[in-house]
Design a protein around this motif. Structure first.
Motif, PDB file in Angstrom:
ATOM      1  N   ASP A   1       0.827  -1.208   0.000  1.00 40.14           N
ATOM      2  CA  ASP A   1       0.000   0.000   0.000  1.00 40.14           C
ATOM      3  C   ASP A   1       0.862   1.259   0.000  1.00 40.14           C
ATOM      4  O   ASP A   1       0.588   2.210  -0.734  1.00 40.14           O
ATOM      5  N   LYS A   2       1.912   1.273   0.801  1.00 35.34           N
ATOM      6  CA  LYS A   2       2.815   2.433   0.881  1.00 35.34           C
ATOM      7  C   LYS A   2       3.535   2.645  -0.447  1.00 35.34           C
ATOM      8  O   LYS A   2       3.660   3.773  -0.926  1.00 35.34           O
ATOM      9  N   ALA A   3       3.990   1.553  -1.078  1.00 33.71           N
ATOM     10  CA  ALA A   3       4.731   1.651  -2.341  1.00 33.71           C
ATOM     11  C   ALA A   3       3.857   2.173  -3.475  1.00 33.71           C
ATOM     12  O   ALA A   3       4.350   2.841  -4.386  1.00 33.71           O
ATOM     13  N   LEU A   4       2.562   1.899  -3.430  1.00 31.73           N
ATOM     14  CA  LEU A   4       1.671   2.276  -4.530  1.00 31.73           C
ATOM     15  C   LEU A   4       0.726   3.428  -4.201  1.00 31.73           C
ATOM     16  O   LEU A   4      -0.151   3.744  -4.988  1.00 31.73           O
ATOM     17  N   GLU A   5       0.927   4.092  -3.053  1.00 35.13           N
ATOM     18  CA  GLU A   5       0.018   5.175  -2.693  1.00 35.13           C
ATOM     19  C   GLU A   5       0.195   6.399  -3.585  1.00 35.13           C
ATOM     20  O   GLU A   5      -0.743   7.164  -3.782  1.00 35.13           O
ATOM     21  N   GLU A   6       1.373   6.601  -4.133  1.00 32.66           N
ATOM     22  CA  GLU A   6       1.638   7.689  -5.074  1.00 32.66           C
ATOM     23  C   GLU A   6       1.900   7.077  -6.443  1.00 32.66           C
ATOM     24  O   GLU A   6       2.460   5.978  -6.545  1.00 32.66           O
ATOM     25  N   PRO A   7       1.525   7.776  -7.528  1.00 36.59           N
ATOM     26  CA  PRO A   7       1.834   7.253  -8.861  1.00 36.59           C
ATOM     27  C   PRO A   7       3.340   7.009  -9.025  1.00 36.59           C
ATOM     28  O   PRO A   7       4.163   7.755  -8.500  1.00 36.59           O
ATOM     29  N   VAL A   8       3.675   5.956  -9.753  1.00 38.41           N
ATOM     30  CA  VAL A   8       5.068   5.548  -9.949  1.00 38.41           C
ATOM     31  C   VAL A   8       5.624   6.255 -11.193  1.00 38.41           C
ATOM     32  O   VAL A   8       5.076   6.097 -12.283  1.00 38.41           O
ATOM     33  N   PRO A   9       6.711   7.033 -11.043  1.00 33.78           N
ATOM     34  CA  PRO A   9       7.258   7.742 -12.199  1.00 33.78           C
ATOM     35  C   PRO A   9       8.023   6.805 -13.127  1.00 33.78           C
ATOM     36  O   PRO A   9       8.678   5.864 -12.683  1.00 33.78           O
ATOM     37  N   LEU A  10       7.914   7.079 -14.420  1.00 33.82           N
ATOM     38  CA  LEU A  10       8.712   6.367 -15.412  1.00 33.82           C
ATOM     39  C   LEU A  10       9.981   7.182 -15.610  1.00 33.82           C
ATOM     40  O   LEU A  10       9.928   8.389 -15.839  1.00 33.82           O
ATOM     41  N   GLU A  11      11.118   6.530 -15.521  1.00 33.79           N
ATOM     42  CA  GLU A  11      12.394   7.228 -15.622  1.00 33.79           C
ATOM     43  C   GLU A  11      13.032   6.995 -16.986  1.00 33.79           C
ATOM     44  O   GLU A  11      12.725   6.029 -17.672  1.00 33.79           O
ATOM     45  N   SER A  12      13.898   7.894 -17.363  1.00 36.27           N
ATOM     46  CA  SER A  12      14.717   7.792 -18.571  1.00 36.27           C
ATOM     47  C   SER A  12      13.917   7.802 -19.867  1.00 36.27           C
ATOM     48  O   SER A  12      14.321   7.166 -20.844  1.00 36.27           O
ATOM     49  N   LEU A  13      12.786   8.495 -19.888  1.00 32.53           N
ATOM     50  CA  LEU A  13      12.039   8.627 -21.135  1.00 32.53           C
ATOM     51  C   LEU A  13      12.693   9.714 -21.979  1.00 32.53           C
ATOM     52  O   LEU A  13      13.096  10.753 -21.460  1.00 32.53           O
ATOM     53  N   PRO A  14      12.809   9.483 -23.283  1.00 32.50           N
ATOM     54  CA  PRO A  14      13.362  10.534 -24.146  1.00 32.50           C
ATOM     55  C   PRO A  14      12.494  11.798 -24.085  1.00 32.50           C
ATOM     56  O   PRO A  14      11.275  11.714 -23.928  1.00 32.50           O
ATOM     57  N   GLU A  15      13.123  12.948 -24.213  1.00 34.11           N
ATOM     58  CA  GLU A  15      12.402  14.213 -24.206  1.00 34.11           C
ATOM     59  C   GLU A  15      11.389  14.232 -25.349  1.00 34.11           C
ATOM     60  O   GLU A  15      11.685  13.795 -26.459  1.00 34.11           O
ATOM     61  N   GLY A  16      10.202  14.686 -25.078  1.00 33.58           N
ATOM     62  CA  GLY A  16       9.156  14.753 -26.085  1.00 33.58           C
ATOM     63  C   GLY A  16       8.230  13.552 -26.099  1.00 33.58           C
ATOM     64  O   GLY A  16       7.229  13.537 -26.797  1.00 33.58           O
ATOM     65  N   LEU A  17       8.552  12.510 -25.329  1.00 39.19           N
ATOM     66  CA  LEU A  17       7.728  11.303 -25.263  1.00 39.19           C
ATOM     67  C   LEU A  17       6.853  11.384 -24.016  1.00 39.19           C
ATOM     68  O   LEU A  17       7.336  11.699 -22.934  1.00 39.19           O
ATOM     69  N   HIS A  18       5.558  11.113 -24.181  1.00 43.36           N
ATOM     70  CA  HIS A  18       4.620  11.242 -23.069  1.00 43.36           C
ATOM     71  C   HIS A  18       3.757   9.986 -22.948  1.00 43.36           C
ATOM     72  O   HIS A  18       3.270   9.459 -23.952  1.00 43.36           O
TER      73      HIS A  18
END
Length: 83
Positions: A36-53
């Motif tokens: 519950d603690k690990a998933l209480e906040e949205p998990v960020p995706l790291e290392s995405l190229p700039e301009g990709l959403h």
């Protein structure tokens, strides 16, 4: 033990998990609290190229499927990439 959750794209290229529940077996209370603690906040995706959403996220039989949109995106190999 198996856990199931709903997933959706959240603002800032993050994945939001909701309705987390066990579907097989049982989570002991300390493990449930940790999950519950690990998933209480949205998990960020790291290392995405700039301009990709991140556009959308769905749960598939073999894991998570993420769909992206982008404009003027440049992909470059990282030093940790394998050929």
């Amino acid at each position: 033990m198996a856990v199931r959750a709903a997933a959706s794209a959240a603002k800032g290229n993050r994945i939001d998990f909701a309705d987390v529940r066990t579907v097989q077996g049982e989570l002991i209370p300390p493990l449930r609290a940790l999950l519950d603690k690990a998933l209480e906040e949205p998990v960020p995706l790291e290392s995405l190229p700039e301009g990709l959403h991140l556009h959308s996220v769905t749960i598939a039989e073999n894991g998570i499927e993420a769909h992206f949109t982008g404009c003027s995106v440049t992909f470059r190999p990282s030093s940790s990439s394998t050929a």
